[in-house]
Design a protein around this motif. Sequence first.
Motif, short mmCIF file in Angstrom:
data_model
loop_
_atom_site.label_atom_id
_atom_site.label_comp_id
_atom_site.label_asym_id
_atom_site.label_seq_id
_atom_site.Cartn_x
_atom_site.Cartn_y
_atom_site.Cartn_z
N ASN A 362 5.84 57.76 -91.90
CA ASN A 362 6.59 56.84 -91.04
C ASN A 362 6.39 57.16 -89.56
O ASN A 362 7.12 56.66 -88.71
CB ASN A 362 8.08 56.90 -91.38
CG ASN A 362 8.36 56.46 -92.81
OD1 ASN A 362 7.75 55.49 -93.30
ND2 ASN A 362 9.26 57.17 -93.49
N LYS A 363 5.43 58.05 -89.28
CA LYS A 363 5.09 58.47 -87.93
C LYS A 363 6.23 59.21 -87.24
O LYS A 363 6.35 59.21 -86.01
CB LYS A 363 4.62 57.28 -87.09
CG LYS A 363 3.34 56.64 -87.62
CD LYS A 363 2.82 55.54 -86.70
CE LYS A 363 1.53 54.96 -87.25
NZ LYS A 363 0.99 53.88 -86.38
N GLU A 364 7.07 59.85 -88.04
CA GLU A 364 8.14 60.68 -87.51
C GLU A 364 7.63 62.11 -87.38
O GLU A 364 7.02 62.65 -88.31
CB GLU A 364 9.36 60.64 -88.43
CG GLU A 364 9.97 59.24 -88.57
CD GLU A 364 11.00 59.18 -89.69
OE1 GLU A 364 11.87 58.28 -89.62
OE2 GLU A 364 10.93 60.01 -90.62
N THR A 365 7.89 62.73 -86.24
CA THR A 365 7.38 64.08 -85.98
C THR A 365 8.14 65.11 -86.81
O THR A 365 9.37 65.22 -86.73
CB THR A 365 7.51 64.43 -84.49
OG1 THR A 365 6.76 63.48 -83.72
CG2 THR A 365 6.99 65.83 -84.21
N GLY A 366 7.40 65.88 -87.62
CA GLY A 366 8.01 66.94 -88.42
C GLY A 366 7.86 68.29 -87.75
O GLY A 366 8.72 69.16 -87.87
N MET A 367 6.75 68.51 -87.04
CA MET A 367 6.54 69.76 -86.34
C MET A 367 5.66 69.54 -85.12
O MET A 367 4.73 68.73 -85.14
CB MET A 367 5.86 70.79 -87.25
CG MET A 367 5.76 72.18 -86.63
SD MET A 367 4.66 73.32 -87.52
CE MET A 367 3.07 72.81 -86.88
N LYS A 368 5.99 70.26 -84.06
CA LYS A 368 5.16 70.24 -82.85
C LYS A 368 5.00 71.67 -82.35
O LYS A 368 5.98 72.39 -82.16
CB LYS A 368 5.80 69.37 -81.77
CG LYS A 368 4.95 69.23 -80.51
CD LYS A 368 5.58 68.27 -79.52
CE LYS A 368 4.70 68.11 -78.28
NZ LYS A 368 5.30 67.18 -77.29
N LEU A 369 3.75 72.08 -82.16
CA LEU A 369 3.45 73.42 -81.70
C LEU A 369 2.70 73.33 -80.37
O LEU A 369 1.72 72.60 -80.25
CB LEU A 369 2.59 74.17 -82.73
CG LEU A 369 2.20 75.62 -82.45
CD1 LEU A 369 2.06 76.38 -83.76
CD2 LEU A 369 0.87 75.69 -81.68
#
Length: 393
Positions: A362-369
């Motif tokens: 759904n193009k929802e961010t689960g992780m960002k590093l």
Amino acid sequence: DNFSFYFLLNTKRFSTLPFSPKAVSIIDELTIQLNPTDQISITMKDNTSSIKTDLKLALLLQNDNTGKVPVLNSSLNIGSDHIPIKMKTGNISPFSFQISYDLNYIPEEDKVDLKNLLIAFAENKFLEAKGEVKDALKENPEIHFEVLESLIDLDKIERVTDSIPVLPVMNLKGFFSLKPFTVNGKLDNLKIDSGIHGKNIIVELFGAIHNLPKLDFDLDALLDLQTKEVSSDTNILPILKKLNIQNLEGQYNGIIMKIKGEISPKEKVDLHLDLDKVIIEKFVPTLIGKAHLFIHVTGEKLSLLNIDLKSALQGLRYKLGRGISGINQVDLNLKTTLDFKKDFQLETLNIEPLVLTIKNENKETGMKLVSHLDVDMRNGIIAKLDKLKVELN
């Protein structure tokens, strides 16, 4: 049958043999004669077809540096205009095959003249070219070379190769050309213009399929083949004055590639690379999805490059035993500096920032590093990771 070979070599006295083009300077006289007058008999046969014919296989080379005026003459003639093929089901039309050239040194003009350079098969001129070298014995000769004609029709070639004994079964489609290709100028300022163009190319051989619906490659380069400068931090590739990739666009087994830009090793680097629709599973069997990669390379010299990279793994799924994961999208963006020393020895690598983002279907961010990476390769490999920030949802 009728095979003959003659070889003569006289040299100056030498104690060591230089492993470079200078080795030619020790030759006083060289003569090679391979089948100068007679043709040779060729026989090939398998379970479905046979070839029995006479074939020209002639090579002549005479180089004599013992007199006041050097002598250089050479010619090659391989092939036949009429090679018949006998099939068990009946004879088919004969085919032609030829590789030839004529090369001569003209003393009164101090010129080497190349004529009738031809590579042809089944009425296809793979390559027809001519050229000359002016001021051949001077310090800085002048070269002119041009491809006059080039068209390789793979459909026509396949119709012949399918019937030639011993050759493996292959599927060939499409065509490509090596024209235009020219070389002009003195050795210290040699200009090369090149173009390779192809369309609807399919090569299927030994179970592997190579599909190139489109290939366009146009470039020009300026070279200095006389330079005595060695590779250094300030000029890492002395032989190259300038390279201009006007257009490199192609498709290979679904992958789309585009490259465009210019390189002036001591002044400017500006290259764009776009790679799209890469099927990941072909390279990593446990992963499913497609990759898109864009790289912009800039710099004031070829030894110090700034890289701006953006990549996306779309529709990414990975296999878990008998199961499979959900759909993810992985985005990787980074900017880095590559610092090369002589001969392209990489000493340091600086990446800032490095941003890795994982999203669901759904193009929802689960992780960002987000991070910063330094790698020092001057004494072993030392990597330093700092400014690390991880966001989880």
